[in-house]
Design an enzyme around this catalytic site. Structure first.
Site, PDB file in Angstrom:
ATOM      1  N   ASN A  62       0.884  -1.171   0.000  1.00  0.00           N
ATOM      2  CA  ASN A  62       0.000   0.000   0.000  1.00  0.00           C
ATOM      3  C   ASN A  62       0.917   1.215   0.000  1.00  0.00           C
ATOM      4  O   ASN A  62       1.512   1.541   1.017  1.00  0.00           O
ATOM      5  CB  ASN A  62      -0.889  -0.035   1.254  1.00  0.00           C
ATOM      6  CG  ASN A  62      -1.678   1.256   1.427  1.00  0.00           C
ATOM      7  OD1 ASN A  62      -1.791   2.063   0.496  1.00  0.00           O
ATOM      8  ND2 ASN A  62      -2.235   1.451   2.612  1.00  0.00           N
ATOM      9  N   LYS A 115       0.209   4.263  -0.338  1.00  0.00           N
ATOM     10  CA  LYS A 115      -0.425   5.464   0.231  1.00  0.00           C
ATOM     11  C   LYS A 115      -0.177   6.689  -0.671  1.00  0.00           C
ATOM     12  O   LYS A 115      -0.116   6.544  -1.889  1.00  0.00           O
ATOM     13  CB  LYS A 115       0.063   5.690   1.667  1.00  0.00           C
ATOM     14  CG  LYS A 115      -0.044   4.432   2.531  1.00  0.00           C
ATOM     15  CD  LYS A 115       0.105   4.704   3.993  1.00  0.00           C
ATOM     16  CE  LYS A 115       0.154   3.374   4.736  1.00  0.00           C
ATOM     17  NZ  LYS A 115       0.087   3.521   6.170  1.00  0.00           N
ATOM     18  N   HIS A 136      -9.419   0.947   5.050  1.00  0.00           N
ATOM     19  CA  HIS A 136      -8.100   1.113   5.673  1.00  0.00           C
ATOM     20  C   HIS A 136      -8.243   2.009   6.902  1.00  0.00           C
ATOM     21  O   HIS A 136      -9.088   2.921   6.911  1.00  0.00           O
ATOM     22  CB  HIS A 136      -7.114   1.728   4.668  1.00  0.00           C
ATOM     23  CG  HIS A 136      -5.703   1.716   5.180  1.00  0.00           C
ATOM     24  ND1 HIS A 136      -5.220   2.698   6.001  1.00  0.00           N
ATOM     25  CD2 HIS A 136      -4.700   0.822   5.021  1.00  0.00           C
ATOM     26  CE1 HIS A 136      -3.962   2.415   6.325  1.00  0.00           C
ATOM     27  NE2 HIS A 136      -3.625   1.279   5.743  1.00  0.00           N
ATOM     28  N   GLU A 190      -6.658   4.450   7.888  1.00  0.00           N
ATOM     29  CA  GLU A 190      -6.571   5.895   7.614  1.00  0.00           C
ATOM     30  C   GLU A 190      -7.887   6.417   7.032  1.00  0.00           C
ATOM     31  O   GLU A 190      -8.275   7.556   7.284  1.00  0.00           O
ATOM     32  CB  GLU A 190      -5.364   6.167   6.697  1.00  0.00           C
ATOM     33  CG  GLU A 190      -4.060   6.018   7.478  1.00  0.00           C
ATOM     34  CD  GLU A 190      -2.899   5.438   6.699  1.00  0.00           C
ATOM     35  OE1 GLU A 190      -2.900   5.508   5.464  1.00  0.00           O
ATOM     36  OE2 GLU A 190      -1.997   4.882   7.359  1.00  0.00           O
ATOM     37  N   GLU A 192      -5.316  -5.320  10.671  1.00  0.00           N
ATOM     38  CA  GLU A 192      -4.304  -4.292  10.872  1.00  0.00           C
ATOM     39  C   GLU A 192      -4.572  -3.563  12.198  1.00  0.00           C
ATOM     40  O   GLU A 192      -5.378  -2.622  12.237  1.00  0.00           O
ATOM     41  CB  GLU A 192      -4.342  -3.285   9.730  1.00  0.00           C
ATOM     42  CG  GLU A 192      -4.089  -3.893   8.377  1.00  0.00           C
ATOM     43  CD  GLU A 192      -3.517  -2.867   7.411  1.00  0.00           C
ATOM     44  OE1 GLU A 192      -2.376  -3.041   6.989  1.00  0.00           O
ATOM     45  OE2 GLU A 192      -4.203  -1.876   7.125  1.00  0.00           O
ATOM     46  N   GLY A 230       2.453   1.958  10.649  1.00  0.00           N
ATOM     47  CA  GLY A 230       3.363   3.090  10.467  1.00  0.00           C
ATOM     48  C   GLY A 230       4.085   3.504  11.740  1.00  0.00           C
ATOM     49  O   GLY A 230       4.700   4.568  11.791  1.00  0.00           O
ATOM     50  N   SER A 281       3.521  -2.459  10.266  1.00  0.00           N
ATOM     51  CA  SER A 281       4.986  -2.443  10.394  1.00  0.00           C
ATOM     52  C   SER A 281       5.638  -3.785  10.049  1.00  0.00           C
ATOM     53  O   SER A 281       6.586  -4.219  10.709  1.00  0.00           O
ATOM     54  CB  SER A 281       5.395  -1.982  11.802  1.00  0.00           C
ATOM     55  OG  SER A 281       4.927  -0.660  12.033  1.00  0.00           O
TER      56      SER A 281
HETATM   57  C1  PEP Z   1      -0.703  -0.101   5.969  1.00  0.00           C
HETATM   58  O1  PEP Z   1      -0.684   1.019   5.521  1.00  0.00           O
HETATM   59  O2  PEP Z   1      -1.668  -0.832   5.739  1.00  0.00           O
HETATM   60  C2  PEP Z   1       0.414  -0.533   6.804  1.00  0.00           C
HETATM   61  C3  PEP Z   1       0.339  -1.713   7.370  1.00  0.00           C
HETATM   62  O3  PEP Z   1       1.474   0.343   6.942  1.00  0.00           O
HETATM   63  P1  PEP Z   1       2.913   0.005   7.602  1.00  0.00           P
HETATM   64  O4  PEP Z   1       3.380  -1.287   6.996  1.00  0.00           O
HETATM   65  O5  PEP Z   1       3.769   1.158   7.248  1.00  0.00           O
HETATM   66  O6  PEP Z   1       2.692  -0.131   9.078  1.00  0.00           O
END
Ligand code: PEP
Length: 256
Positions: free
Chosen positions: A9, A11, A95, A97, A167, A173, A213
């Site tokens: 992803n 973003k 997601h 966000e 998630e 992040g 992460s």
């Molecule tokens: C994500 O944006 O779905 C995500 C898991 O980001 P990151 O891997 O940076 O934590």
């Protein structure tokens, strides 16, 4: 047998040249493995360039979001049929966000899931709790609500085709990853939910990614867990080397 799905992803990152270079490198990494499916969800404005770079390779390309209406006066939105028309086959929905920065509620996400299936896109439905919710012991309540509303009204065929990404918001992040045991427990819980909502066979068929992460250093241990079927990767998917290493670690973990 569920084929693990490792999806990047990106973003709101990259410029056009970076997106094409990353797509080329990611497509080459995808071509190295057969036991893992690999995807990338670039910014919408670079989808066409990324799809061109992915052409003829096994790299799956998807959108990061879409609106549930097919067309009309919805300034700034992208319709599912537009993503499908470009050649996308998947789309991330719900997601964290979108849920927490843009305030998308469960019922809107459910409409988007239906709209995605209606135009032939396979949704990646993101679910997961905030840190306060985990501390308050509400992880299962939140995840149950996200999964139940996200799948509401789907036929068994649609539900079997969806990808769920667990998630935990506190791991996205932040550099803080759920331990393999923490993640496995929630993934197993999601599978019991799927069995309750549909049946045991369908629950075994649905792919459940972990996201939060994921990096080359923790991918193997996470992917070794029996109910973790790949990863949704943010930051580490922006570096071709680290994303390729995550793909290789997942292939190693699932081959053993
Ligand atoms: C994500 O944006 O779905 C995500 C898991 O980001 P990151 O891997 O940076 O934590």
């Amino acid at each position: 047998m569920r084929k693990p799905f490792i999806c990047g992803n990106w973003k709101m990152n990259t410029n056009r040249a970076e997106a094409v270079a990353l797509a080329e490198a990611t497509a080459a990494a995808a071509a190295e493995v057969t036991v893992v499916e690999v995807g990338a969800c670039p910014p919408a404005c670079y989808l066409e360039a990324v799809l061109a770079a992915a052409q003829g390779t096994p790299l799956v390309v998807g959108g990061q979001n879409m609106y549930f209406q097919e067309k009309g006066a919805f300034t700034g939105e992208i319709a599912g049929p537009m993503l499908a028309d470009l050649g996308c086959t998947t789309v991330i929905l719900g997601h964290s966000e979108r849920r927490h920065v843009f305030g998308e509620p469960d019922d809107l996400i459910s409409k988007k899931v239906h709209a995605a299936f209606a135009c032939g896109l396979k949704p990646i439905l993101c679910v997961g709790e905030l840190i306060e919710q985990r501390r308050a012991g509400e992880t299962e309540t939140v995840v149950r609500r996200h999964v139940a509303t996200g799948l509401e009204g789907l036929s068994p065929e649609q539900a079997a085709a969806i990808v769920i990404a667990y998630e935990p918001v506190w791991a996205i992040g932040t550099g803080e990853t759920a331990t393999p045991d923490q993640a496995q427990k929630v993934h197993a819980f999601i599978r019991t939910l799927l069995a309750d909502l549909y049946d045991a066979r369908l629950a075994q068929a649905v792919r459940i990614q972990y996201g939060g992460s994921v990096k080359p250093e923790n991918a193997y241990d996470l992917m070794r867990e029996p109910d973790i079927d790949g990863a949704l990767v943010g930051g580490a998917s922006l570096k071709a080397d680290s994303f390729a290493a995550i793909i290789a670690e997942a292939a190693k973990a699932k081959r053993l």
